[in-house]
Design a protein around this motif. Structure first.
Motif, PDB file in Angstrom:
ATOM      1  N   PRO A   1       0.845  -1.251   0.088  1.00  0.00           N
ATOM      2  CA  PRO A   1      -0.087  -0.021  -0.031  1.00  0.00           C
ATOM      3  C   PRO A   1       0.751   1.310  -0.032  1.00  0.00           C
ATOM      4  O   PRO A   1       2.148   1.280   0.467  1.00  0.00           O
ATOM      5  N   HIS A   2       0.452   2.315  -0.456  1.00  0.00           N
ATOM      6  CA  HIS A   2       0.866   3.543  -0.696  1.00  0.00           C
ATOM      7  C   HIS A   2       1.227   4.226   0.836  1.00  0.00           C
ATOM      8  O   HIS A   2       0.118   4.586   1.545  1.00  0.00           O
ATOM      9  N   VAL A   3       2.190   4.512   1.184  1.00  0.00           N
ATOM     10  CA  VAL A   3       2.632   5.099   2.525  1.00  0.00           C
ATOM     11  C   VAL A   3       3.210   6.371   2.298  1.00  0.00           C
ATOM     12  O   VAL A   3       4.224   6.571   1.623  1.00  0.00           O
ATOM     13  N   PRO A   4       2.194   7.405   2.786  1.00  0.00           N
ATOM     14  CA  PRO A   4       2.816   8.664   2.447  1.00  0.00           C
ATOM     15  C   PRO A   4       4.242   8.999   3.237  1.00  0.00           C
ATOM     16  O   PRO A   4       4.345   8.521   4.338  1.00  0.00           O
ATOM     17  N   ARG A   5       5.086   9.721   2.493  1.00  0.00           N
ATOM     18  CA  ARG A   5       6.167  10.220   3.227  1.00  0.00           C
ATOM     19  C   ARG A   5       6.099  11.128   4.197  1.00  0.00           C
ATOM     20  O   ARG A   5       5.345  12.296   3.662  1.00  0.00           O
ATOM     21  N   PRO A   6       6.843  11.506   5.135  1.00  0.00           N
ATOM     22  CA  PRO A   6       6.613  12.649   6.167  1.00  0.00           C
ATOM     23  C   PRO A   6       6.761  13.962   5.289  1.00  0.00           C
ATOM     24  O   PRO A   6       7.840  13.867   4.491  1.00  0.00           O
ATOM     25  N   HIS A   7       6.238  14.900   5.773  1.00  0.00           N
ATOM     26  CA  HIS A   7       6.507  16.311   5.170  1.00  0.00           C
ATOM     27  C   HIS A   7       7.845  16.760   5.481  1.00  0.00           C
ATOM     28  O   HIS A   7       8.224  16.671   6.721  1.00  0.00           O
ATOM     29  N   ARG A   8       8.577  17.315   4.421  1.00  0.00           N
ATOM     30  CA  ARG A   8       9.903  17.780   4.794  1.00  0.00           C
ATOM     31  C   ARG A   8       9.639  19.215   4.458  1.00  0.00           C
ATOM     32  O   ARG A   8       9.080  19.535   3.433  1.00  0.00           O
ATOM     33  N   PRO A   9      10.528  20.344   4.942  1.00  0.00           N
ATOM     34  CA  PRO A   9      10.579  21.270   4.450  1.00  0.00           C
ATOM     35  C   PRO A   9      10.664  21.786   3.067  1.00  0.00           C
ATOM     36  O   PRO A   9      11.804  20.917   2.498  1.00  0.00           O
ATOM     37  N   GLY A  10      10.256  22.697   2.561  1.00  0.00           N
ATOM     38  CA  GLY A  10      10.191  22.861   1.137  1.00  0.00           C
ATOM     39  C   GLY A  10      11.590  23.578   0.809  1.00  0.00           C
ATOM     40  O   GLY A  10      12.213  23.916   1.713  1.00  0.00           O
TER      41      GLY A  10
ATOM     42  N   LEU B   1      11.965  32.732  10.790  1.00  0.00           N
ATOM     43  CA  LEU B   1      11.949  31.412  11.052  1.00  0.00           C
ATOM     44  C   LEU B   1      10.680  30.996  11.595  1.00  0.00           C
ATOM     45  O   LEU B   1      10.249  29.861  11.145  1.00  0.00           O
ATOM     46  N   LEU B   2      10.341  31.483  12.545  1.00  0.00           N
ATOM     47  CA  LEU B   2       8.824  31.270  13.073  1.00  0.00           C
ATOM     48  C   LEU B   2       7.910  31.420  12.144  1.00  0.00           C
ATOM     49  O   LEU B   2       6.790  30.605  12.124  1.00  0.00           O
ATOM     50  N   TRP B   3       7.888  32.308  11.427  1.00  0.00           N
ATOM     51  CA  TRP B   3       6.747  32.862  10.407  1.00  0.00           C
ATOM     52  C   TRP B   3       6.730  31.892   9.269  1.00  0.00           C
ATOM     53  O   TRP B   3       5.750  31.264   8.953  1.00  0.00           O
ATOM     54  N   THR B   4       7.775  31.477   8.741  1.00  0.00           N
ATOM     55  CA  THR B   4       7.898  30.596   7.722  1.00  0.00           C
ATOM     56  C   THR B   4       7.509  29.161   8.020  1.00  0.00           C
ATOM     57  O   THR B   4       7.042  28.313   7.344  1.00  0.00           O
TER      58      THR B   4
ATOM     59  N   TYR C   1       4.531  27.014   6.533  1.00  0.00           N
ATOM     60  CA  TYR C   1       4.668  25.854   5.936  1.00  0.00           C
ATOM     61  C   TYR C   1       3.605  24.728   6.506  1.00  0.00           C
ATOM     62  O   TYR C   1       3.260  23.960   5.926  1.00  0.00           O
ATOM     63  N   ASP C   2       3.685  24.749   7.956  1.00  0.00           N
ATOM     64  CA  ASP C   2       2.916  23.935   8.624  1.00  0.00           C
ATOM     65  C   ASP C   2       1.383  24.099   8.264  1.00  0.00           C
ATOM     66  O   ASP C   2       0.667  23.002   8.022  1.00  0.00           O
ATOM     67  N   ARG C   3       1.054  25.245   8.247  1.00  0.00           N
ATOM     68  CA  ARG C   3      -0.442  25.336   7.793  1.00  0.00           C
ATOM     69  C   ARG C   3      -0.803  25.106   6.309  1.00  0.00           C
ATOM     70  O   ARG C   3      -1.720  24.355   6.014  1.00  0.00           O
ATOM     71  N   ALA C   4       0.144  24.998   5.446  1.00  0.00           N
ATOM     72  CA  ALA C   4       0.028  24.637   4.083  1.00  0.00           C
ATOM     73  C   ALA C   4      -0.158  23.307   4.011  1.00  0.00           C
ATOM     74  O   ALA C   4      -0.781  22.762   3.332  1.00  0.00           O
ATOM     75  N   HIS C   5       0.794  22.517   4.632  1.00  0.00           N
ATOM     76  CA  HIS C   5       0.658  20.999   4.736  1.00  0.00           C
ATOM     77  C   HIS C   5      -0.681  20.466   5.716  1.00  0.00           C
ATOM     78  O   HIS C   5      -1.086  19.479   5.166  1.00  0.00           O
ATOM     79  N   GLU C   6      -1.016  21.279   6.593  1.00  0.00           N
ATOM     80  CA  GLU C   6      -2.165  20.933   7.235  1.00  0.00           C
ATOM     81  C   GLU C   6      -3.457  20.644   6.109  1.00  0.00           C
ATOM     82  O   GLU C   6      -4.234  20.005   6.677  1.00  0.00           O
TER      83      GLU C   6
END
Length: 92
Positions: free
Chosen positions: A14-23, A70-73, A77-82
């Motif tokens: 089965p397809h297992v999604p990879r963990p999100h990494r910073p872009g 750093l905190l803002w980006t 990034y976290d919000r976009a992936h959520e």
């Protein structure tokens, strides 16, 4: 025990999604900010030592700006992936 046959088009695993990494943009923005701050600390010590208010100098202001960026980006990034995690998957 009987041998189970699967449909030829069914994936074995089965397809297992990879963990999100910073872009790349996350790494580029924060990496460049860190590099500029490091370069200024090595080359322009007098500039960073310029007092802004009381005991606060330009180096402290630059460090706070870098940390805020750093905190803002990271939050962006976290919000976009959520949001992407809650979108329905496309069917092929």
């Amino acid at each position: 025990m009987a041998h189970q046959h699967t449909h030829p088009h069914t994936p074995r695993f089965p397809h297992v999604p990879r963990p999100h990494r910073p872009g790349r943009s996350f790494a580029l923005v924060n990496g460049l900010t860190f590099a500029v701050h490091l370069l200024l600390a090595c080359v322009a010590e007098d500039l960073l030592a310029t007092r802004v208010a009381g005991q606060i100098n330009l180096g402290v202001v630059a460090l706070l700006a870098q940390g805020s960026l750093l905190l803002w980006t990271a939050a962006r990034y976290d919000r976009a992936h959520e949001e992407a995690a809650y979108e329905p998957a496309e069917e092929h």
